[in-house]
Design a protein around this motif. Sequence first.
Motif: not given
Length: 306
Positions: A20-21, A23-24, A26, A44-45, A78-81
Amino acid sequence: MALLVNAGLVSADIKPYISTQADYNTECKTCPRSLCPNQLYYAGEEAFNVTCWTRGTKIMGDTLWLKSEAGCYVTQYDVLEYPGDYTTNLDYCGPESEEQDLTVEDATLKYKTECRICPEISCDTVAYLKENTDVELTCWYPEGQVIIDDPYWLKTTNNCYVAQKNLYSKPDITYLDPCGPIPFLEIELHHNANGTSDVNKRAPAPVPATLGTQYLINVTVGEEYAYCRSCPKESCSSKKRYEFNQEIWLQCLTLSNDTWWSETTDFCYVKDSDLWQSPSGDYYNNPLCEKFEGGAPDPDEDGRRR
């Protein structure tokens, strides 16, 4: 034989990890609780793998946390869906993963204090705390915004940070955990729905300030004498007399009879017109004193709200 085949199919759904990665920005914590120290953080990312799931502090309505391959925990929010279901595609981290083990030390605030989501004056204010407010400290951070001459900030059970300079005395940090690395955070992305103490909570400002708040701010007296009064009025008694070019520190601003006054760290009020700098002008955006009272003051006594 059919039972053995079914068992094999179930175990095949469990993955050793999921990529995953963030999203903000975290925080990756030592336990899945907001008050736990950070082991590291992901920007983030930034990509990483998660190996199991657990439950912890509710963040933006979500109690699911994920254990990183680094051995620390991030909130799922805080991670990608993820298109699947972590609770069926990863192992449960175990009941011990849900435990919270904190170091705690009592302290008292000497000045009016903005408790921030991260240890910089550019970070959002979580709570406005009055002088003499008792707080519980959970960890320390040595590289925050320098306040007067001190870069140390302490995390409280309000899940926000106060500057060490604002305490009556320095805590014995040998009894506290280090907070670990801390990223820049924003309340709108990291709202903590539960899991922290409600003690000493104050409502944050409804609208962010246009300029970053500066606290405590350093100014110098621009008149031959500047009287520091017991209340923000000319008729109030003088508690101190500051001299020309004397350096003083301000806590907050208040408006009385169309005149701006600043409360100093001596807990008395000096007129802004007696200072070289203008705390109510373009160079500073000092917090309003009324923020620390939990509401607006009586306009007949303390002036109008800005």
